[in-house]
Design a protein around this motif. Sequence first.
Motif, mmCIF file in Angstrom:
data_model
loop_
_atom_site.group_PDB
_atom_site.id
_atom_site.type_symbol
_atom_site.label_atom_id
_atom_site.label_comp_id
_atom_site.label_asym_id
_atom_site.label_seq_id
_atom_site.Cartn_x
_atom_site.Cartn_y
_atom_site.Cartn_z
ATOM 1 N N ARG A 194 45.598 37.646 42.190
ATOM 2 C CA ARG A 194 45.724 36.228 42.850
ATOM 3 C C ARG A 194 45.499 36.299 44.051
ATOM 4 N N TYR A 195 45.715 37.100 44.971
ATOM 5 C CA TYR A 195 45.153 36.906 46.226
ATOM 6 C C TYR A 195 44.014 37.960 46.705
ATOM 7 N N ALA A 196 43.430 38.616 45.804
ATOM 8 C CA ALA A 196 42.313 39.690 46.097
ATOM 9 C C ALA A 196 41.128 38.872 46.467
ATOM 10 N N LYS A 197 40.407 39.472 47.548
ATOM 11 C CA LYS A 197 39.211 39.029 48.070
ATOM 12 C C LYS A 197 38.245 40.120 47.788
ATOM 13 N N ASN A 198 37.244 39.850 47.197
ATOM 14 C CA ASN A 198 36.382 40.779 46.850
ATOM 15 C C ASN A 198 36.845 42.202 46.206
ATOM 16 N N GLU A 199 37.915 41.672 45.072
ATOM 17 C CA GLU A 199 38.683 42.805 44.651
ATOM 18 C C GLU A 199 39.456 43.648 45.466
ATOM 19 N N ILE A 200 39.782 43.266 46.562
ATOM 20 C CA ILE A 200 40.643 43.917 47.628
ATOM 21 C C ILE A 200 42.098 43.184 47.624
ATOM 22 N N ALA A 201 43.179 43.827 47.684
ATOM 23 C CA ALA A 201 44.313 43.059 47.656
ATOM 24 C C ALA A 201 45.147 43.930 48.843
ATOM 25 N N GLU A 202 46.134 43.145 49.354
ATOM 26 C CA GLU A 202 46.815 43.484 50.569
ATOM 27 C C GLU A 202 48.247 43.619 50.291
ATOM 28 N N CYS A 203 49.057 44.729 50.602
ATOM 29 C CA CYS A 203 50.283 44.997 50.339
ATOM 30 C C CYS A 203 51.190 44.097 51.287
ATOM 31 N N VAL A 204 52.194 43.040 50.702
ATOM 32 C CA VAL A 204 52.737 42.343 51.486
ATOM 33 C C VAL A 204 53.828 42.979 52.597
ATOM 34 N N THR A 205 54.170 43.996 52.170
ATOM 35 C CA THR A 205 55.138 44.547 53.225
ATOM 36 C C THR A 205 54.689 45.450 54.185
ATOM 37 N N CYS A 206 53.544 46.206 53.977
ATOM 38 C CA CYS A 206 52.850 47.088 55.030
ATOM 39 C C CYS A 206 51.382 46.933 55.358
#
Length: 132
Positions: free
Chosen positions: A28-40
């Motif tokens: 859902r929020y991946a950009k260029n297949e990279i996603a970011e952990c919401v907590t760290c």
Amino acid sequence: MTKVAKKPLRKNLIKELDTIFSQYIRLRYAKNEIAECVTCGKKDHWKKMQNGHFMSRANYSTRWDEDNCQVQCMGCNVFKAGEQYKYSLYLGNKLSEELYLKSKQIVKFADVELIDMIDYYKQQVNILHKFT
């Protein structure tokens, strides 16, 4: 003699829905297949991240609630038990409280509802794959 199609086992429907819903959340929020952990804030390929639940996935009322789920790394989701406090800061007081109250409701989805959700999230994942 004609064969009658077997009704899928409920546990298999739940497993399939968990799998496709997790893919949707991580894409859902991946950009260029990279996603970011919401907590760290850790960034990694979406396939190496997890679908973290604010309120436990044991609560079916929020298990597949898009507001209740966000990308988390394994460290936060598993080893740090979901970092619920940090997760709540991300969500804000109002949504955290709403999800808490919703998680206390008893919900039993019919098999047809699970199948409908599986179909819906399969479509969503296919759409997201086109944009990542």
